[in-house]
Design a protein around this motif. Structure first.
Motif, PDB file in Angstrom:
ATOM      1  N   ASN A   1      51.159  12.970  14.466  1.00 54.68           N
ATOM      2  CA  ASN A   1      52.239  13.781  15.042  1.00 54.68           C
ATOM      3  C   ASN A   1      52.434  15.082  14.259  1.00 54.68           C
ATOM      4  N   LEU A   2      51.354  15.782  14.033  1.00 57.69           N
ATOM      5  CA  LEU A   2      51.403  17.071  13.346  1.00 57.69           C
ATOM      6  C   LEU A   2      51.151  18.181  14.363  1.00 57.69           C
ATOM      7  N   PHE A   3      51.955  19.220  14.282  1.00 57.16           N
ATOM      8  CA  PHE A   3      51.851  20.341  15.213  1.00 57.16           C
ATOM      9  C   PHE A   3      51.678  21.623  14.409  1.00 57.16           C
ATOM     10  N   SER A   4      50.709  22.443  14.795  1.00 56.19           N
ATOM     11  CA  SER A   4      50.473  23.739  14.149  1.00 56.19           C
ATOM     12  C   SER A   4      50.473  24.823  15.224  1.00 56.19           C
ATOM     13  N   LEU A   5      51.112  25.943  14.919  1.00 54.81           N
ATOM     14  CA  LEU A   5      51.196  27.046  15.871  1.00 54.81           C
ATOM     15  C   LEU A   5      50.984  28.355  15.128  1.00 54.81           C
ATOM     16  N   SER A   6      50.198  29.220  15.722  1.00 58.42           N
ATOM     17  CA  SER A   6      49.965  30.546  15.152  1.00 58.42           C
ATOM     18  C   SER A   6      50.023  31.568  16.281  1.00 58.42           C
ATOM     19  N   LEU A   7      50.899  32.555  16.157  1.00 53.22           N
ATOM     20  CA  LEU A   7      51.034  33.623  17.148  1.00 53.22           C
ATOM     21  C   LEU A   7      50.870  34.950  16.423  1.00 53.22           C
ATOM     22  N   ARG A   8      49.834  35.681  16.783  1.00 51.39           N
ATOM     23  CA  ARG A   8      49.559  36.978  16.145  1.00 51.39           C
ATOM     24  C   ARG A   8      49.669  38.080  17.197  1.00 51.39           C
ATOM     25  N   MET A   9      50.460  39.096  16.868  1.00 47.56           N
ATOM     26  CA  MET A   9      50.702  40.197  17.790  1.00 47.56           C
ATOM     27  C   MET A   9      50.038  41.467  17.257  1.00 47.56           C
ATOM     28  N   PRO A  10      49.676  42.402  18.137  1.00 42.71           N
ATOM     29  CA  PRO A  10      49.060  43.649  17.666  1.00 42.71           C
ATOM     30  C   PRO A  10      50.073  44.549  16.976  1.00 42.71           C
ATOM     31  N   GLN A  11      49.548  45.579  16.335  1.00 48.01           N
ATOM     32  CA  GLN A  11      50.431  46.523  15.640  1.00 48.01           C
ATOM     33  C   GLN A  11      51.189  47.365  16.653  1.00 48.01           C
ATOM     34  N   ASP A  12      52.434  47.666  16.318  1.00 41.88           N
ATOM     35  CA  ASP A  12      53.214  48.567  17.146  1.00 41.88           C
ATOM     36  C   ASP A  12      52.865  49.997  16.761  1.00 41.88           C
ATOM     37  N   THR A  13      52.702  50.862  17.748  1.00 43.76           N
ATOM     38  CA  THR A  13      52.402  52.266  17.470  1.00 43.76           C
ATOM     39  C   THR A  13      53.522  53.125  18.033  1.00 43.76           C
ATOM     40  N   ILE A  14      53.929  54.086  17.236  1.00 43.15           N
ATOM     41  CA  ILE A  14      54.945  55.046  17.646  1.00 43.15           C
ATOM     42  C   ILE A  14      54.274  56.412  17.677  1.00 43.15           C
ATOM     43  N   LYS A  15      54.312  57.048  18.825  1.00 43.97           N
ATOM     44  CA  LYS A  15      53.667  58.350  18.980  1.00 43.97           C
ATOM     45  C   LYS A  15      54.748  59.414  19.111  1.00 43.97           C
ATOM     46  N   THR A  16      54.701  60.414  18.235  1.00 46.36           N
ATOM     47  CA  THR A  16      55.664  61.501  18.234  1.00 46.36           C
ATOM     48  C   THR A  16      54.911  62.808  18.447  1.00 46.36           C
ATOM     49  N   ILE A  17      55.363  63.610  19.398  1.00 46.08           N
ATOM     50  CA  ILE A  17      54.725  64.888  19.680  1.00 46.08           C
ATOM     51  C   ILE A  17      55.712  65.999  19.339  1.00 46.08           C
ATOM     52  N   TYR A  18      55.308  66.862  18.422  1.00 45.45           N
ATOM     53  CA  TYR A  18      56.125  68.017  18.046  1.00 45.45           C
ATOM     54  C   TYR A  18      55.560  69.255  18.721  1.00 45.45           C
ATOM     55  N   GLN A  19      56.430  70.083  19.278  1.00 45.26           N
ATOM     56  CA  GLN A  19      56.017  71.348  19.871  1.00 45.26           C
ATOM     57  C   GLN A  19      56.770  72.475  19.190  1.00 45.26           C
ATOM     58  N   VAL A  20      56.022  73.478  18.756  1.00 45.74           N
ATOM     59  CA  VAL A  20      56.611  74.616  18.066  1.00 45.74           C
ATOM     60  C   VAL A  20      56.145  75.879  18.777  1.00 45.74           C
ATOM     61  N   SER A  21      57.086  76.766  19.099  1.00 45.73           N
ATOM     62  CA  SER A  21      56.758  78.034  19.722  1.00 45.73           C
ATOM     63  C   SER A  21      56.689  79.107  18.637  1.00 45.73           C
ATOM     64  N   VAL A  22      55.515  79.722  18.501  1.00 42.71           N
ATOM     65  CA  VAL A  22      55.284  80.713  17.449  1.00 42.71           C
ATOM     66  C   VAL A  22      54.997  82.062  18.105  1.00 42.71           C
ATOM     67  N   PRO A  23      55.782  83.101  17.780  1.00 40.66           N
ATOM     68  CA  PRO A  23      55.483  84.424  18.346  1.00 40.66           C
ATOM     69  C   PRO A  23      54.274  85.052  17.657  1.00 40.66           C
ATOM     70  N   VAL A  24      53.385  85.619  18.474  1.00 35.77           N
ATOM     71  CA  VAL A  24      52.181  86.271  17.956  1.00 35.77           C
ATOM     72  C   VAL A  24      52.196  87.719  18.437  1.00 35.77           C
ATOM     73  N   VAL A  25      52.082  88.657  17.511  1.00 31.97           N
ATOM     74  CA  VAL A  25      52.078  90.079  17.844  1.00 31.97           C
ATOM     75  C   VAL A  25      50.634  90.555  17.861  1.00 31.97           C
ATOM     76  N   LYS A  26      50.229  91.116  18.997  1.00 33.68           N
ATOM     77  CA  LYS A  26      48.873  91.655  19.093  1.00 33.68           C
ATOM     78  C   LYS A  26      48.855  93.075  18.536  1.00 33.68           C
ATOM     79  N   CYS A  27      47.871  93.351  17.702  1.00 28.73           N
ATOM     80  CA  CYS A  27      47.753  94.674  17.099  1.00 28.73           C
ATOM     81  C   CYS A  27      47.059  95.621  18.066  1.00 28.73           C
ATOM     82  N   VAL A  28      47.470  96.887  18.012  1.00 30.38           N
ATOM     83  CA  VAL A  28      46.818  97.929  18.794  1.00 30.38           C
ATOM     84  C   VAL A  28      45.536  98.323  18.060  1.00 30.38           C
ATOM     85  N   TRP A  29      44.564  98.856  18.769  1.00 26.18           N
ATOM     86  CA  TRP A  29      43.250  99.119  18.195  1.00 26.18           C
ATOM     87  C   TRP A  29      43.311 100.072  17.014  1.00 26.18           C
TER      88      TRP A  29
END
Length: 142
Positions: free
Chosen positions: A92-120
């Motif tokens: 009357n011995l019972f063994s149980l093993s439950l293995r779950m995958p890793q949790d992933t957290i995805k974070t996306i950062y967006q940054v607006s950067v001004p770029v000045v184009k130079c004249v020739w």
């Protein structure tokens, strides 16, 4: 000595003219560039493990049925979880093993950067100023 004074005065006048002309007649375009950065963080999950747990026996009939010793087991994968269960009779011995995958957290950062184009002509002015200052340094060193 007279040439040095004329050279330095011309250099100063050229810098001032290019500075004021650039501020007055500025037609450089300003564009916004969106930069993205993705950060993925994994959080490992701890497995749930029960090893050799003694089961409680509840008799529902007065008669005792004798059976041969056996081991019942299941080892399967459900979606991304791994399940392993084992039951041993007559211990009357019972063994149980439950293995779950890793949790992933995805974070996306967006940054607006001004770029000045130079004249020739800005690049031409930078080159001319660098060449003149290099020539000045060479004449001073000699």
């Amino acid at each position: 000595m007279k040439y040095y004074v004329i050279f330095i005065a011309g250099l100063i006048i050229g810098f001032l003219l290019s500075f004021f002309a650039n501020n007055i007649f500025s037609d450089g375009e300003i564009n916004n560039v969106i930069l993205r950065d993705t950060i993925i963080k994994t959080i490992p999950s701890e497995p749930i493990i029960l090893e050799k747990v003694k089961m409680k026996i509840v008799y529902r009939a007065d008669t005792i049925i004798q059976t041969a010793p056996f081991t019942a087991s299941i080892d399967t994968i459900i979606v991304k979880d791994t399940l392993n269960a084992v039951y041993k009779f007559p211990e009357n011995l019972f063994s149980l093993s439950l293995r779950m995958p890793q949790d992933t957290i995805k974070t996306i950062y967006q940054v607006s950067v001004p770029v000045v184009k130079c004249v020739w002509y800005d690049k031409l002015l930078y080159f001319g100023a660098g060449a003149l200052s290099g020539g000045l340094i060479i004449t001073i060193i000699k």
